[in-house]
Design an enzyme around this catalytic site. Structure first.
Site, PDB file in Angstrom:
ATOM      1  N   GLY A   1      57.704  51.909  31.784  1.00 36.89           N
ATOM      2  CA  GLY A   1      56.872  52.853  31.245  1.00 36.89           C
ATOM      3  C   GLY A   1      55.822  51.913  30.607  1.00 36.89           C
TER       4      GLY A   1
ATOM      5  CG  ASP B   1      54.669  59.348  16.122  1.00 36.19           C
ATOM      6  OD1 ASP B   1      54.330  60.479  16.196  1.00 36.19           O
ATOM      7  OD2 ASP B   1      54.149  58.605  16.964  1.00 36.19           O
TER       8      ASP B   1
ATOM      9  CG  PHE C   1      50.258  49.796  20.802  1.00 37.40           C
ATOM     10  CD1 PHE C   1      50.159  51.114  20.640  1.00 37.40           C
ATOM     11  CD2 PHE C   1      49.823  49.081  19.678  1.00 37.40           C
ATOM     12  CE1 PHE C   1      49.429  51.735  19.632  1.00 37.40           C
ATOM     13  CE2 PHE C   1      49.126  49.869  18.517  1.00 37.40           C
ATOM     14  CZ  PHE C   1      48.783  51.079  18.426  1.00 37.40           C
TER      15      PHE C   1
HETATM   16  P1  ATP Z   1      52.766  54.298  22.408  1.00 34.71           P
HETATM   17  O1  ATP Z   1      51.445  54.523  22.830  1.00 34.71           O
HETATM   18  O2  ATP Z   1      53.685  55.613  22.553  1.00 34.71           O
HETATM   19  O3  ATP Z   1      53.102  53.728  20.847  1.00 34.71           O
HETATM   20  P2  ATP Z   1      53.866  51.683  23.258  1.00 34.71           P
HETATM   21  O4  ATP Z   1      53.041  51.023  23.823  1.00 34.71           O
HETATM   22  O5  ATP Z   1      54.302  51.789  21.724  1.00 34.71           O
HETATM   23  O6  ATP Z   1      53.534  53.306  23.195  1.00 34.71           O
HETATM   24  P3  ATP Z   1      56.477  52.758  23.579  1.00 34.71           P
HETATM   25  O7  ATP Z   1      56.238  54.042  23.375  1.00 34.71           O
HETATM   26  O8  ATP Z   1      57.552  51.983  22.932  1.00 34.71           O
HETATM   27  O9  ATP Z   1      55.178  51.936  23.804  1.00 34.71           O
HETATM   28  O10 ATP Z   1      57.055  52.611  25.273  1.00 34.71           O
HETATM   29  C1  ATP Z   1      56.458  53.139  26.570  1.00 34.71           C
HETATM   30  C2  ATP Z   1      57.423  53.812  27.359  1.00 34.71           C
HETATM   31  O11 ATP Z   1      58.389  52.906  27.801  1.00 34.71           O
HETATM   32  C3  ATP Z   1      58.195  54.797  26.763  1.00 34.71           C
HETATM   33  O12 ATP Z   1      57.328  56.009  26.825  1.00 34.71           O
HETATM   34  C4  ATP Z   1      59.493  54.874  27.352  1.00 34.71           C
HETATM   35  O13 ATP Z   1      59.271  55.929  28.458  1.00 34.71           O
HETATM   36  C5  ATP Z   1      59.662  53.422  28.004  1.00 34.71           C
HETATM   37  N1  ATP Z   1      60.555  52.665  27.051  1.00 34.71           N
HETATM   38  C6  ATP Z   1      60.287  52.264  25.917  1.00 34.71           C
HETATM   39  N2  ATP Z   1      61.252  51.617  25.194  1.00 34.71           N
HETATM   40  C7  ATP Z   1      62.432  51.893  26.295  1.00 34.71           C
HETATM   41  C8  ATP Z   1      63.872  51.690  26.196  1.00 34.71           C
HETATM   42  N3  ATP Z   1      64.430  51.075  25.163  1.00 34.71           N
HETATM   43  N4  ATP Z   1      64.729  51.771  27.423  1.00 34.71           N
HETATM   44  C9  ATP Z   1      63.814  52.316  28.163  1.00 34.71           C
HETATM   45  N5  ATP Z   1      62.523  52.939  28.334  1.00 34.71           N
HETATM   46  C10 ATP Z   1      61.858  52.527  27.145  1.00 34.71           C
HETATM   47 MG    MG Z   2      54.240  52.736  19.745  1.00 32.67          MG
END
Ligand code: ATP
Ligand code: MG
Ligand code: MG
Length: 425
Positions: free
Chosen positions: A28, A152, A32
């Site tokens: 995914g 959040d 960020f």
């Molecule tokens: P946001 O814009 O939501 O802050 P971010 O860049 O911080 O996004 P995350 O939300 O932590 O990223 O992760 C992005 C995606 O990756 C999540 O929506 C999830 O589907 C997948 N993902 C994150 N952590 C895990 C995990 N531990 N195991 C499996 N999939 C994960």
């Molecule tokens: Mg995040």
């Protein structure tokens, strides 16, 4: 975004951290980062590798997230407290710059995706109970043991514990076999949405909910019966964990005034009256409702002559009754929305539709089930933050332990046995 300061481009088989982790497939991405399934050659297991964008502000955010994830991991050596585990972190140099990387335990689909899989119909009460137990366990740990506010909490940030071996089917887009065919569009869910898509999705969902709610303002007769067929989640273990600590803060060291995703935002945040752990409890309440009904509890929208915040406050009062005057006028932003009597300035006529009735009339829950769930949820949605139960108190609630309904059904059983005897006799 794959440019200087942005995402790091990954190819399958790429090594990270001196060859310890080998990238397998993309899970995914978010605003960020991109998140990859990776094989950890040291432990011979699969992990989720979150690779942050490289620009300064993203690195800063990653350090922040690592601080909170590390604190959570340090206090939970047994890894039983329903919070995603940080396994490792390191820097990775690429053509777009230095990327902070977090190695997380590999989890499954988000609750948002589960809700969608279930066609927005809502889950069975026992499933909701199982999920609530995990989420509350996580919150109780963060709040009471760590002094941390997640700030959040929402279905998207709660991931099911994956039960499959990713090695067996490494190309599948869904994580848990159960959810392999998401409803509707192929961008679906958990792992596969950019922030843009998530926003769009939220907006679309909000629109549906708003349509329903304005219906409710017009008429009190709700509840179009769903023609959609049921999808079984029987036998599926609903264990899950809280993720996404990018916005977490310490209760005694807060960073932002405006926290939480709109639909899950507590009234004291809107009014800027100061906040604490109980903002997470509010979001938990909104999430629990959404699991039961498939609809967002509050999906505010700006209207003719009033803004999104005021609509949000109006929706809250339509469900929960009038906000006590002291609370209504007590925030730094109160004057923007409330007059000195504690009435909304621009939205004057509210249609009260209390939770237990809403659950029965609109969502067709059986009376007893609705009553019990409403009794559990209503205190969580108290306007006065200090009156909301803590996560620990929620865990002890009869609804959580199914005491009420077991007693009822036990009583029902005795009654029906008596009836049967009478009939037979
Ligand atoms: P946001 O814009 O939501 O802050 P971010 O860049 O911080 O996004 P995350 O939300 O932590 O990223 O992760 C992005 C995606 O990756 C999540 O929506 C999830 O589907 C997948 N993902 C994150 N952590 C895990 C995990 N531990 N195991 C499996 N999939 C994960
Ligand atoms: Mg995040
Ligand atoms: Mg996220």
């Amino acid at each position: 975004s794959y440019r200087k300061g942005g995402y790091h481009a990954v190819r399958i088989g790429d090594p990270f951290s001196g060859g310890r982790y080998i990238a397998q497939r993309k899970l995914g991405w978010g605003q960020f980062s991109t998140v990859w399934l990776a094989f950890d050659t040291q432990s011979s297991s699969y992990v989720a590798l979150k690779i942050q964008k490289s620009a300064q502000q993203f690195a800063q955010a990653a350090l922040h997230e690592i601080e909170f994830l590390s604190a959570a991991a340090d206090g939970d050596l047994q890894n039983t407290k329903c919070v995603v585990r940080l396994i490792d972190h390191f820097k990775h140099a690429g053509p777009n710059g230095q990327h902070l990387c977090m190695v997380l335990e590999f989890l499954g689909d988000s609750l948002l995706r589960l809700i969608r899989y279930n066609r927005y119909k809502g889950l069975k009460m026992d499933k909701v109970r199982e999920i609530c137990r995990c989420v509350l366990t996580g919150l109780d740990y963060l709040h009471r043991e760590l002094g941390m506010i997640h700030s959040d909490l929402k279905p998207e940030n709660i991931l099911l514990c994956s039960t499959i071996d990713p090695a067996k089917d490494p190309v599948r887009s869904g994580l848990t076999p159960l959810l392999e065919k998401p409803e509707g569009n192929a961008n679906g869910g958990g792992g596969s949405s950019t922030m843009n898509l998530i926003e769009k999705k939220l907006k679309r969902r909000a629109k549906r909910a708003v349509a329903k709610i304005s219906e409710r303002r017009v008429s009190m007769v709700g509840g179009e019966a769903s023609s959609k067929t049921e999808r079984s989640l029987d036998g599926i273990d609903m264990r899950c964990k809280v993720v996404d600590f990018g916005n977490a803060c310490w209760a005694d060291k807060q960073f932002a005034e405006e926290i939480q995703t709109r639909q899950y935002r507590a009234p004291e945040v809107i009014l800027k009256s100061g906040y604490s752990f109980s903002v997470d409890m509010w979001s938990f309440g909104c999430t629990a409702f959404e699991l039961v009904t498939g609809d967002m509890l509050f999906a505010p929208k700006e209207g003719n002559g009033y803004g999104e915040d005021e609509d949000h406050l109006a929706l809250m009062m339509e469900l929960l009754g009038k906000m006590p005057r002291k609370i209504a006028i007590g925030g730094a932003r109160s004057k923007d929305y409330f007059d000195r009597h504690g009435d909304l300035k621009r939205i004057r006529r509210l249609k009260y539709w209390p939770l237990d009735r809403l659950l029965v009339d609109k969502y067709k829950l059986p009376e007893a089930e609705a009553k019990e769930f409403a009794e559990f949820l209503s205190p969580v949605l108290e306007f006065a933050p200090e009156k909301r139960p803590t996560a620990q108190q929620c865990l002890e609630h009869p609804w959580m332990n199914n005491v009420v309904s077991t007693q009822n059904s036990a009583a029902d059983n005795v009654e029906s046995q008596v009836r049967n005897l009478k009939i037979k006799g």
